[in-house]
Enzyme design. Sequence first.
Site, PDB file in Angstrom:
ATOM      1  N   ASN A  16      -3.311  -0.861  13.515  1.00 43.26           N
ATOM      2  CA  ASN A  16      -3.055  -0.301  12.181  1.00 43.26           C
ATOM      3  C   ASN A  16      -2.289  -1.345  11.376  1.00 43.26           C
ATOM      4  O   ASN A  16      -1.967  -2.427  11.888  1.00 43.26           O
ATOM      5  CB  ASN A  16      -2.280   1.017  12.283  1.00 43.26           C
ATOM      6  CG  ASN A  16      -2.222   1.738  10.946  1.00 43.26           C
ATOM      7  OD1 ASN A  16      -3.251   1.899  10.269  1.00 43.26           O
ATOM      8  ND2 ASN A  16      -1.045   2.149  10.513  1.00 43.26           N
ATOM      9  N   LYS A  17      -1.995  -1.027  10.137  1.00 43.84           N
ATOM     10  CA  LYS A  17      -1.340  -1.961   9.224  1.00 43.84           C
ATOM     11  C   LYS A  17      -0.136  -2.635   9.857  1.00 43.84           C
ATOM     12  O   LYS A  17       0.658  -1.982  10.534  1.00 43.84           O
ATOM     13  CB  LYS A  17      -0.924  -1.195   7.956  1.00 43.84           C
ATOM     14  CG  LYS A  17      -0.247  -2.006   6.883  1.00 43.84           C
ATOM     15  CD  LYS A  17      -1.011  -3.244   6.478  1.00 43.84           C
ATOM     16  CE  LYS A  17      -2.409  -2.953   5.980  1.00 43.84           C
ATOM     17  NZ  LYS A  17      -3.268  -4.162   5.903  1.00 43.84           N
ATOM     18  N   GLN A  54       0.830  -1.218   0.000  1.00 40.18           N
ATOM     19  CA  GLN A  54       0.000   0.000   0.000  1.00 40.18           C
ATOM     20  C   GLN A  54       0.859   1.262   0.000  1.00 40.18           C
ATOM     21  O   GLN A  54       0.440   2.311  -0.497  1.00 40.18           O
ATOM     22  CB  GLN A  54      -0.940   0.035   1.218  1.00 40.18           C
ATOM     23  CG  GLN A  54      -2.110  -0.912   1.129  1.00 40.18           C
ATOM     24  CD  GLN A  54      -1.828  -2.248   1.771  1.00 40.18           C
ATOM     25  OE1 GLN A  54      -0.677  -2.691   1.842  1.00 40.18           O
ATOM     26  NE2 GLN A  54      -2.861  -2.918   2.251  1.00 40.18           N
ATOM     27  N   ASP A 110      -6.868   1.738  12.270  1.00 41.23           N
ATOM     28  CA  ASP A 110      -8.074   0.981  11.899  1.00 41.23           C
ATOM     29  C   ASP A 110      -9.042   0.849  13.058  1.00 41.23           C
ATOM     30  O   ASP A 110     -10.255   0.704  12.862  1.00 41.23           O
ATOM     31  CB  ASP A 110      -7.689  -0.394  11.362  1.00 41.23           C
ATOM     32  CG  ASP A 110      -7.141  -0.248   9.964  1.00 41.23           C
ATOM     33  OD1 ASP A 110      -5.944   0.082   9.828  1.00 41.23           O
ATOM     34  OD2 ASP A 110      -7.922  -0.378   9.001  1.00 41.23           O
TER      35      ASP A 110
END
Length: 360
Positions: free
Chosen positions: A260-261, A209, A250
């Site tokens: 989060n990621k 990403q 998130d």
Amino acid sequence: MNKTFSPSFHTLRWEGGIDGTLQLLDQRKLPQEKEYLTCRAVDDLVEALVSLAVRGAPAIGVAAAYGICLGMQKAADHAPAGALALLDESKAKLAASRPTAVNLFWALDRMKKAACRFFAEQPAASVPDLRRRLLEEANAICEEDKQMCRAIGQNGLSLMPEDGGVLTHCNAGALATAGIGTALAAIYAAHQAGKRFTVYVDETRPLLQGARLTAWELAQYAIPSVLICDNMAAWLMKRGKIKAVIAGADRIAANGDTANKIGTLGLSILAKRFGIPFYIAAPSSTFDLSISHGRDIPIEERSADEVHAFAGRRVAPSAIPAYNPAFDITDAADITAIITEKGVFYPPLEKAIKDYLEPK
Ligand code: MRU
């Protein structure tokens, strides 16, 4: 102010009235192709969510709200009770698409509440009236997301350095929201205000990403940026190249622990080790006050194939198993501040979250 940052693309857009469609920028194809995907039914959107054609917590929430409007198109001939049952069916399908980003559940619950309130206040209303009301609610969620992004940008700009490097992970930009992003909103606002730092972009394995999306987005706005592999951050920090780290979220628990990621946790630990501020940027729709501690946040596990491959090409023998948690959880204690549309929350985060977000 010497630059404007209005996207030259739209991440998602509803086209038409209650019988309309949801148009998504197909993020699976970026940066090679800028192609839009049209969702005409809930199942189309579920597929787009699961395969990350649309992704990023706020964008997932906004898309899901419009997904309810798609689902209600099948309710045209239903009585009100049947229409509400259909809404629940669409809600359940969409809720099963991705487990970590709480914005998904937040938006779906808000759509359900809007429907229930509508029939409670207007018992004689028709199903088309309900569908118009639901489209209004989805549009409101979309507009509010845009405003929250702008406010996060303004609240975060003073935390960004004048020069040097700012490290970001995954994509928390316009591609992840209906507006200009969360973490990237602070970066855009700071550049707009004349700051001249370079953005270091983690490529963000396994699905890239950072390399595919953040690098593309920053290039659209000519923000000076450098792409790095995920394993380079420590070295850059040790050499004094990074003055701040900023990432999105998130789901944020009531104590400030932040999902989060995958990879964000490592960056927070490194930032602490090297004395670098570590910021999370997120709208209030990303907070889950029903969860007191990060360990209770559900973490999505995705297919091992994503780890076995790089940019769609297999790079590891299938004989070795692979593990693919899509998110990790950063300890509240390692977060310098959380930048929200309501203000900047400093430690103790649990108290700040309560003061700003708990209904009085
Ligand atoms: O799996 P993704 O691409 O949906 O993960 C996205 C992230 O982890 C983002 O950092 C997060 O959703 C914040 S987006 C403003």
